[in-house]
Design a protein around this motif. Structure first.
Motif, PDB file in Angstrom:
ATOM      1  N   GLY A   1       5.142   1.291  55.000  1.00  0.00           N
ATOM      2  CA  GLY A   1       4.430   0.829  56.178  1.00  0.00           C
ATOM      3  C   GLY A   1       5.350   0.527  57.347  1.00  0.00           C
ATOM      4  N   GLY A   2       6.573   0.121  57.022  1.00  0.00           N
ATOM      5  CA  GLY A   2       7.514  -0.211  58.085  1.00  0.00           C
ATOM      6  C   GLY A   2       7.978   0.983  58.887  1.00  0.00           C
ATOM      7  N   SER A   3       7.881   2.183  58.294  1.00  0.00           N
ATOM      8  CA  SER A   3       8.354   3.374  58.995  1.00  0.00           C
ATOM      9  C   SER A   3       7.237   4.331  59.389  1.00  0.00           C
ATOM     10  N   ALA A   4       6.014   4.124  58.897  1.00  0.00           N
ATOM     11  CA  ALA A   4       4.912   5.033  59.188  1.00  0.00           C
ATOM     12  C   ALA A   4       4.462   4.903  60.647  1.00  0.00           C
TER      13      ALA A   4
ATOM     14  N   VAL B   1       6.098  -2.278  43.739  1.00  0.00           N
ATOM     15  CA  VAL B   1       5.098  -1.638  44.590  1.00  0.00           C
ATOM     16  C   VAL B   1       5.057  -2.306  45.966  1.00  0.00           C
ATOM     17  N   MET B   2       5.115  -3.625  46.006  1.00  0.00           N
ATOM     18  CA  MET B   2       5.036  -4.311  47.296  1.00  0.00           C
ATOM     19  C   MET B   2       6.260  -4.012  48.164  1.00  0.00           C
ATOM     20  N   ASP B   3       7.426  -3.834  47.539  1.00  0.00           N
ATOM     21  CA  ASP B   3       8.606  -3.421  48.305  1.00  0.00           C
ATOM     22  C   ASP B   3       8.387  -2.028  48.887  1.00  0.00           C
TER      23      ASP B   3
ATOM     24  N   ALA C   1      -3.350  -7.919  40.797  1.00  0.00           N
ATOM     25  CA  ALA C   1      -2.115  -7.704  40.039  1.00  0.00           C
ATOM     26  C   ALA C   1      -1.082  -6.971  40.879  1.00  0.00           C
ATOM     27  N   LEU C   2      -1.531  -6.057  41.716  1.00  0.00           N
ATOM     28  CA  LEU C   2      -0.607  -5.267  42.519  1.00  0.00           C
ATOM     29  C   LEU C   2       0.236  -6.151  43.428  1.00  0.00           C
ATOM     30  N   MET C   3      -0.364  -7.210  43.981  1.00  0.00           N
ATOM     31  CA  MET C   3       0.357  -8.041  44.931  1.00  0.00           C
ATOM     32  C   MET C   3       1.465  -8.861  44.280  1.00  0.00           C
ATOM     33  N   ASP C   4       1.464  -8.921  42.937  1.00  0.00           N
ATOM     34  CA  ASP C   4       2.557  -9.572  42.221  1.00  0.00           C
ATOM     35  C   ASP C   4       3.551  -8.557  41.659  1.00  0.00           C
ATOM     36  N   ASP C   5       3.366  -7.276  41.973  1.00  0.00           N
ATOM     37  CA  ASP C   5       4.250  -6.217  41.499  1.00  0.00           C
ATOM     38  C   ASP C   5       5.312  -5.971  42.573  1.00  0.00           C
ATOM     39  N   GLY C   6       6.490  -6.524  42.352  1.00  0.00           N
ATOM     40  CA  GLY C   6       7.539  -6.447  43.364  1.00  0.00           C
ATOM     41  C   GLY C   6       7.932  -5.034  43.730  1.00  0.00           C
TER      42      GLY C   6
END
Length: 240
Positions: free
Chosen positions: A94-97, A86-88, A79-84
């Motif tokens: 992750g893009g800045s870590a 949270v995925m954003d 379900a999480l992977m369809d939650d826009g």
């Protein structure tokens, strides 16, 4: 030596496998000068896949810039992977870590956010092949380090993973001391792994997990389609 704390964020979500993240938390929380943020949309109890309630400490909106971003897995990953929303957040965090990390099927979440394209990664053996659907390179290993991406295999691999991350952050001496302090000396009562298990036992486990794995695959395919769509949009904007 800087006094700036090491900021570590661990994503919580309903239906997660809590050991994926509570095992690393036990190690991360003991690192010198570390602050660990347990992240979710709201500060409210999160119920794991087997009914354990755990409490986040920080909302996604209040999450600071992270040195380490960590995601676990569990059936709630579908379900999480369809939650826009949270995925954003996953893509941004992750893009800045400095280190982008996962345990178990958390690597599918990272991959679904576009963070593992072309990277080698570990995952639970039941779902490892789905990494390829999302552009990652599946690897059969307890812990995989590929540049600043560090991933652990299924569930209990989270401890091996955590000591590896600890060594990256604070040096091997600190990681060794913590491994000794926590008495990490695995001596499993049964000498069985996916590599030596009887084929009929593997088949029984796969059959029982089949409905969840089918849902997980569909979620991976939807995420892959969204990633292709985003890539297409970016390409269209760059075309003169």
């Amino acid at each position: 030596m800087t006094d700036k704390p090491i900021e570590i964020g661990i994503l919580f979500f309903p239906g997660m496998t809590q050991l994926d993240v509570t095992a690393p938390f036990e190690v991360f929380a003991r690192l010198p000068n570390a602050r660990v943020h347990l992240l979710w949309k709201r500060i409210e109890p999160i119920v794991s896949d087997v009914g354990l309630s755990v409490m986040p400490t920080c909302t996604l909106d209040d999450c600071p810039e992270l040195d380490v971003f960590c995601v676990g897995g569990g059936p709630g990953q579908v379900a999480l992977m369809d939650d826009g929303e949270v995925m954003d957040f996953v893509a941004r965090a992750g893009g800045s870590a400095r280190y982008v990390t996962s345990v178990c099927a958390g690597s599918l979440i990272l991959a679904g956010a576009g963070l593992l394209n072309g990277y080698r990664a570990a995952c639970h053996w039941l779902s490892r092949d789905q990494l390829a659907v999302l552009g990652a390179i599946p690897e059969d290993a307890r812990v995989v380090v590929d540049r600043n991406r560090i991933s652990g295999g299924g569930v209990t691999a989270g401890l091996d993973f955590a000591f590896q991350v600890a060594a990256e952050l604070s040096g091997e001496d600190v990681a060794r001391r913590l491994q000794l302090l926590l008495e990490y000396d695995p001596q499993p009562p049964f000498p069985i792994t996916v590599r030596n298990a009887p084929p009929e036992l593997i088949a029984t486990i796969r059959k029982a997990a089949a409905p969840m794995l089918d849902e997980r695959l569909r979620a991976s395919e939807r995420s892959a389609a969204r990633l292709r769509g985003k890539a297409g949009d970016i390409g269209a904007r760059l075309t003169p």
